[in-house]
Design an enzyme around this catalytic site. Structure first.
Site, PDB file in Angstrom:
ATOM      1  N   LYS A  69       0.720  -1.083  -0.003  1.00 58.83           N
ATOM      2  CA  LYS A  69       0.088   0.044   0.116  1.00 58.83           C
ATOM      3  C   LYS A  69       1.047   1.388   0.013  1.00 58.83           C
ATOM      4  O   LYS A  69       0.381   2.409  -0.472  1.00 58.83           O
ATOM      5  CB  LYS A  69      -0.974  -0.012   1.000  1.00 58.83           C
ATOM      6  CG  LYS A  69      -2.077  -1.056   1.250  1.00 58.83           C
ATOM      7  CD  LYS A  69      -2.984  -0.900   2.258  1.00 58.83           C
ATOM      8  CE  LYS A  69      -4.090  -1.931   2.096  1.00 58.83           C
ATOM      9  NZ  LYS A  69      -5.245  -2.109   3.100  1.00 58.83           N
ATOM     10  N   ASP A 105      -9.884   2.839   2.102  1.00 55.00           N
ATOM     11  CA  ASP A 105      -9.589   1.846   3.446  1.00 55.00           C
ATOM     12  C   ASP A 105     -10.294   3.004   4.480  1.00 55.00           C
ATOM     13  O   ASP A 105     -10.851   2.343   5.443  1.00 55.00           O
ATOM     14  CB  ASP A 105      -8.233   1.670   3.710  1.00 55.00           C
ATOM     15  CG  ASP A 105      -7.767   0.227   3.139  1.00 55.00           C
ATOM     16  OD1 ASP A 105      -8.645  -0.272   2.573  1.00 55.00           O
ATOM     17  OD2 ASP A 105      -6.490   0.106   2.696  1.00 55.00           O
TER      18      ASP A 105
END
Length: 281
Positions: A69, A105
């Site tokens: 990420k 997220d």
């Protein structure tokens, strides 16, 4: 019929439910939608190579998961404001020749928390994990009104950096870093524990902390969803804690990514029902 080619990049992602979550929702929109797993371990390629290959083969977008990420960012052309602010990307949209990174997220965790633990106190929260997912969870907790989030990570420097970033964004003292040796004292006074590390995933089984530190009155939120019931959540329920599994976060972040990939509005209640069906198969 509109067609979309998407995928997930990460390590050890074989058990992921992202492909059926996306593909089942696409059926309701009349889309031809293919979602592939691009496992760095299986393919022997790093995240940069996979982003370049996906772009070359005409992918519409990618989801990005552990441990990519943050390492994906140098391979992108631009970032959304949220991704730039958090320094983490979980969704890449290919817009013509450009690869744009997004972060769904933090909104996914925030929606899941508000739905699953709507009245949970957040005066003091302990968070395990300060990586890409941890950056999103910490931001979400403070956005939801947590007074203070204390970050504990296997890499102490990473916890210090994230605490500084969150404090600069939300105010001095709203986030701080601590060591694993401080967990007993911290959890004795905390309202809740947020878990944002890979521990508990299919390829990373186990507990992220001693079960003896869990106690009644403490809520425990886990972002791991495969398996949906992690060892942490089992131990937390046995200790009398209120718990939140990672299913809601994965559905809400997937819904936001689906919207970015297709421009269509997903039905999150339907996707939650899909998840329930998938985990009981």
């Amino acid at each position: 019929m509109a067609s979309f080619l998407t995928g997930l990049v990460g390590s050890g992602i074989g058990p992921s439910l992202s492909p059926p979550l996306h593909e089942r929702e696409a059926v309701h929109h009349g889309l031809h939608y293919v979602y592939r797993l691009l496992d760095t371990d299986v393919l022997g390629l790093d995240v940069g190579e996979l982003v370049r290959t996906a772009r070359r083969f005409g992918y519409d977008g990618l989801n990005i998961t552990h441990p990519c990420k943050q390492s994906v960012i140098p391979h992108l052309d631009d970032l959304s404001p949220d991704a730039r602010m958090l320094g983490a990307v979980n969704t890449v949209v290919f817009d013509g020749e450009r690869a744009i990174g997004h972060n769904t997220d933090w909104t996914g965790f925030a929606e899941s928390f508000a739905r699953g633990l709507p009245d949970a106190p957040t005066r003091r929260v302990v968070q395990l994990g300060a990586g890409g997912a941890g950056a999103a969870v910490g931001h979400a907790l403070l956005t939801l009104g947590a007074d203070r989030v204390t970050l504990v990570d296997a890499d102490p420097g990473r916890a210090v950096r994230l605490a500084a970033e969150l404090s600069s964004r939300f105010g001095a003292g709203r986030a701080r870093a601590a060591g694993h040796d401080e967990l007993p004292a911290l959890l004795a006074e905390a309202d809740g524990l947020a878990h944002a590390t890979p521990t508990g995933m299919a390829h990373h089984p186990g507990l992220p902390l001693p079960a003896a530190l869990l106690r009644p009155g403490l809520w425990v939120a886990d972002i791991v969803y495969r398996p949906l019931e992690t060892e942490l959540l089992r131990q937390a329920r046995a200790a009398g804690c209120r718990t939140l599994d990672g299913g809601g976060m994965v559905v809400f972040q997937a819904a936001h990514a689906f919207r970015l990939f297709t421009g269509r509005e997903p039905d999150t209640e339907r996707m939650l029902a899909h998840l329930t069906d998938l985990v009981t198969v």
